[in-house]
Design a protein around this motif. Structure first.
Motif, PDB file in Angstrom:
ATOM      1  N   ALA A 167       0.827  -1.206   0.000  1.00 27.11           N
ATOM      2  CA  ALA A 167       0.000   0.000   0.000  1.00 27.11           C
ATOM      3  C   ALA A 167       0.864   1.260   0.000  1.00 27.11           C
ATOM      4  O   ALA A 167       0.538   2.247  -0.667  1.00 27.11           O
ATOM      5  N   GLN A 168       1.966   1.238   0.730  1.00 26.61           N
ATOM      6  CA  GLN A 168       2.857   2.395   0.782  1.00 26.61           C
ATOM      7  C   GLN A 168       3.438   2.694  -0.591  1.00 26.61           C
ATOM      8  O   GLN A 168       3.463   3.856  -1.037  1.00 26.61           O
ATOM      9  N   LEU A 169       3.896   1.655  -1.285  1.00 24.45           N
ATOM     10  CA  LEU A 169       4.471   1.866  -2.612  1.00 24.45           C
ATOM     11  C   LEU A 169       3.411   2.280  -3.627  1.00 24.45           C
ATOM     12  O   LEU A 169       3.646   3.164  -4.461  1.00 24.45           O
ATOM     13  N   LEU A 170       2.248   1.642  -3.581  1.00 19.02           N
ATOM     14  CA  LEU A 170       1.183   1.993  -4.524  1.00 19.02           C
ATOM     15  C   LEU A 170       0.764   3.447  -4.352  1.00 19.02           C
ATOM     16  O   LEU A 170       0.589   4.180  -5.338  1.00 19.02           O
ATOM     17  N   LEU A 171       0.585   3.868  -3.104  1.00 12.91           N
ATOM     18  CA  LEU A 171       0.189   5.247  -2.850  1.00 12.91           C
ATOM     19  C   LEU A 171       1.285   6.217  -3.275  1.00 12.91           C
ATOM     20  O   LEU A 171       1.000   7.277  -3.868  1.00 12.91           O
TER      21      LEU A 171
END
Length: 294
Positions: free
Chosen positions: A194-198
């Motif tokens: 989620a951190q990378l996608l965001l």
């Protein structure tokens, strides 16, 4: 009949209505008070939250498909490293899997609800725009959604394989006695994803944000050029924070960010408001100073 009477006679309801329409078209209609702005913001936030939670329900229904999609780079990296056993995710508490799936549904909900959320954002700032600028609502919503989702897909396709390959390469036997076995927890995995996608979704919005600010006259292409060296520094700092401590994955985020900034300068030059004569003179003086010092 005096000139004042003729002017009063000519001020028909149609003409006064046209004048009001002209004022509305220029964005000079009655300004909203501070409390009206707060009320408008509350409405937009409530609508966005409701649609987001509805999209999360849809994401919950397809959670297993989403998990399979997001674990493809992890599974490929596991097999490329020739690790023993089957690629697997673990959870350490009875409710941990439920919490992880709930996070996953929020990831899917954010992607699904992004068009509506971007529209609410545009609707909130639209009262302060000219009528010709309000016509950009559909392109804004369309391109902001495509850039946000496209940035996430780019991270999934380009950054995830490099990151997982680097992490899983640390598994194996050390000194012939100690075996390092990856035990990836489901919740930690989804937090990382989620951190990378965001992060990738946000940085891909840079051209659109810069284009909007340049059209509004807040910034221009000369200011972007001057700020360029600081942006490159900030891009690598941000990439170091959002990506693993490995140079390749950091470059995968920082280099596209810098390229997007260059594209933003071109968009500001073509579509944005031109700089003032004072700004041109200051830029020319700064450039001459850099040349003399170089």
């Amino acid at each position: 009949m005096s000139q004042e009477q003729v002017a009063a006679k000519d001020a028909t309801p149609e003409s006064t209505g046209a004048a009001r329409d002209g004022e509305d078209e220029l964005g000079e209609d009655k300004p909203m008070s501070f409390w009206e702005h707060l009320d408008e913001l509350r409405k937009r936030l409530v609508r966005s939250v409701l649609v987001f939670f509805a999209a999360c329900v849809v994401g919950w229904e397809v959670r297993e498909r989403l998990l399979h999609f997001l674990t493809v780079p992890f599974v490929d990296a596991w097999r490329d490293q020739n690790l023993p056993g089957t690629p697997s995710l673990h959870f350490g508490a009875p409710a941990a899997a439920f919490v992880a799936y709930f996070k996953l549904s929020m990831i899917g909900g954010a992607a699904l609800a992004s068009p509506f959320i971007f529209y609410q954002l545009w609707a909130f700032i639209a009262p302060g725009l000219y009528a010709r600028e309000k016509r950009y609502v559909i392109p804004f919503v369309l391109f902001s959604t495509l850039l946000f989702v496209g940035g996430g897909l780019f991270g999934w396709r380009a950054a995830f394989p490099i990151s997982f390959g680097y992490f899983l390469s640390m598994a194996g036997t050390v000194g012939g006695d100690i075996t390092i076995t990856p035990t990836v927890m489901m919740g930690d995995y989804l937090d990382f994803v989620a951190q990378l996608l965001l992060g990738f979704g946000i940085i891909f919005e840079i051209p659109l944000i810069v284009l909007f600010l340049s059209i509004a006259g807040v910034i221009n292409y000369l200011q972007l050029i001057v700020f360029g060296r600081w942006f490159v520094f900030a891009a690598f700092i941000l990439a170091a924070i959002l990506t693993p401590p490995e140079i390749t994955s950091q470059l995968v985020m920082a280099v596209p960010m810098c390229l997007l900034y260059v594209v933003s300068i071109g968009l500001a030059y073509v579509f944005g408001k031109p700089p003032t004569d004072a700004q041109r003179a200051a830029y020319k003086k700064r450039k001459e100073k850099d040349v003399s010092q170089g």
